[in-house]
Design a protein around this motif. Structure first.
Motif, PDB file in Angstrom:
ATOM      1  N   LEU A  69       6.381  -0.119  -5.817  1.00 13.13           N
ATOM      2  CA  LEU A  69       6.934   1.202  -5.500  1.00 13.13           C
ATOM      3  C   LEU A  69       8.441   1.258  -5.764  1.00 13.13           C
ATOM      4  O   LEU A  69       9.164   0.294  -5.539  1.00 13.13           O
ATOM      5  N   SER A  70       8.892   2.432  -6.183  1.00 10.79           N
ATOM      6  CA  SER A  70      10.327   2.687  -6.333  1.00 10.79           C
ATOM      7  C   SER A  70      10.951   2.809  -4.946  1.00 10.79           C
ATOM      8  O   SER A  70      10.239   3.067  -3.952  1.00 10.79           O
ATOM      9  N   PRO A  71      12.271   2.663  -4.834  1.00 12.31           N
ATOM     10  CA  PRO A  71      12.913   2.859  -3.526  1.00 12.31           C
ATOM     11  C   PRO A  71      12.618   4.230  -2.913  1.00 12.31           C
ATOM     12  O   PRO A  71      12.418   4.342  -1.712  1.00 12.31           O
ATOM     13  N   GLU A  72      12.543   5.267  -3.746  1.00 12.88           N
ATOM     14  CA  GLU A  72      12.240   6.608  -3.227  1.00 12.88           C
ATOM     15  C   GLU A  72      10.836   6.656  -2.617  1.00 12.88           C
ATOM     16  O   GLU A  72      10.635   7.193  -1.525  1.00 12.88           O
ATOM     17  N   LEU A  73       9.858   6.066  -3.309  1.00 12.68           N
ATOM     18  CA  LEU A  73       8.495   6.059  -2.778  1.00 12.68           C
ATOM     19  C   LEU A  73       8.366   5.124  -1.580  1.00 12.68           C
ATOM     20  O   LEU A  73       7.570   5.383  -0.678  1.00 12.68           O
ATOM     21  N   CYS A  74       9.156   4.050  -1.544  1.00 11.01           N
ATOM     22  CA  CYS A  74       9.177   3.186  -0.349  1.00 11.01           C
ATOM     23  C   CYS A  74       9.628   3.982   0.863  1.00 11.01           C
ATOM     24  O   CYS A  74       9.038   3.875   1.943  1.00 11.01           O
ATOM     25  N   SER A  75      10.672   4.794   0.701  1.00  8.58           N
ATOM     26  CA  SER A  75      11.158   5.623   1.810  1.00  8.58           C
ATOM     27  C   SER A  75      10.095   6.614   2.248  1.00  8.58           C
ATOM     28  O   SER A  75       9.897   6.836   3.444  1.00  8.58           O
ATOM     29  N   LYS A  76       9.386   7.205   1.287  1.00  9.38           N
ATOM     30  CA  LYS A  76       8.318   8.148   1.634  1.00  9.38           C
ATOM     31  C   LYS A  76       7.181   7.441   2.362  1.00  9.38           C
ATOM     32  O   LYS A  76       6.622   7.974   3.320  1.00  9.38           O
ATOM     33  N   LEU A  77       6.822   6.244   1.900  1.00  8.19           N
ATOM     34  CA  LEU A  77       5.761   5.496   2.575  1.00  8.19           C
ATOM     35  C   LEU A  77       6.180   5.141   3.998  1.00  8.19           C
ATOM     36  O   LEU A  77       5.398   5.288   4.939  1.00  8.19           O
ATOM     37  N   LEU A  78       7.416   4.697   4.168  1.00  4.49           N
ATOM     38  CA  LEU A  78       7.903   4.391   5.513  1.00  4.49           C
ATOM     39  C   LEU A  78       7.868   5.620   6.401  1.00  4.49           C
ATOM     40  O   LEU A  78       7.450   5.548   7.562  1.00  4.49           O
ATOM     41  N   LEU A  79       8.300   6.745   5.877  1.00  9.93           N
ATOM     42  CA  LEU A  79       8.287   7.984   6.650  1.00  9.93           C
ATOM     43  C   LEU A  79       6.857   8.364   7.021  1.00  9.93           C
ATOM     44  O   LEU A  79       6.584   8.772   8.150  1.00  9.93           O
ATOM     45  N   TYR A  80       5.937   8.183   6.094  1.00 13.55           N
ATOM     46  CA  TYR A  80       4.527   8.509   6.330  1.00 13.55           C
ATOM     47  C   TYR A  80       3.908   7.613   7.402  1.00 13.55           C
ATOM     48  O   TYR A  80       3.199   8.082   8.278  1.00 13.55           O
TER      49      TYR A  80
END
Length: 146
Positions: A69-80
């Motif tokens: 995952l890209s850093p942006e998608l990592c942040s989204k996954l963490l938020l999710y």
């Protein structure tokens, strides 16, 4: 109990006002905890797996999908999964739990830092597709909405 009362008193003594009121909860957490650019390998290191069949490939496929995952998608996954955009603290992990259904998207339980994932015979590409669909389509469903 005394510490909890002291913490509560501190929050009550300094209610949110002025510039802090314009921040979303995500921005406020970032301001307090420090914004984190989380990489896929850092996030993958926080995963633990439970309930999967012996010999299941899903934990390996999920780890690979998160690692990529890209850093942006990592942040989204963490938020999710956690409700926050920062990695869980020391000693905490994100629990990936097997569910017996097939073909479903991963389902997050933010209070428990848990992501329910189908323990089916999906290949690596299908596991990555489900993860991407969940975090791209559902990550903002309950958080960050104005």
């Amino acid at each position: 109990m005394h510490r909890l009362k002291a913490i509560r008193a501190g929050f009550q003594a300094h209610p949110l006002s002025g510039p802090l009121l314009v921040l979303s909860h995500v921005e406020l957490v970032g301001a307090i905890c420090g914004a984190q650019d989380v990489t896929g390998p850092q996030l993958a290191a926080k995963l633990t797996f439970s309930g999967f069949r012996d010999g299941s490939d899903i934990p390996r496929h999920m780890t690979a999908a998160v690692t990529d995952l890209s850093p942006e998608l990592c942040s989204k996954l963490l938020l999710y999964v956690t409700g926050l955009s920062a990695l869980p603290g020391r000693g905490k992990s994100i629990k990936i739990t097997a569910v017996r259904s097939t073909g479903l998207l991963p389902e997050a339980h933010t209070c428990f830092l848990r992501l329910d994932v189908c323990d089916d015979n999906a290949d690596a590409a299908e596991v990555a597709r489900r993860l991407h669909t969940a975090i791209s389509s559902l990550a903002d469903a309950g958080f960050g909405l104005e």
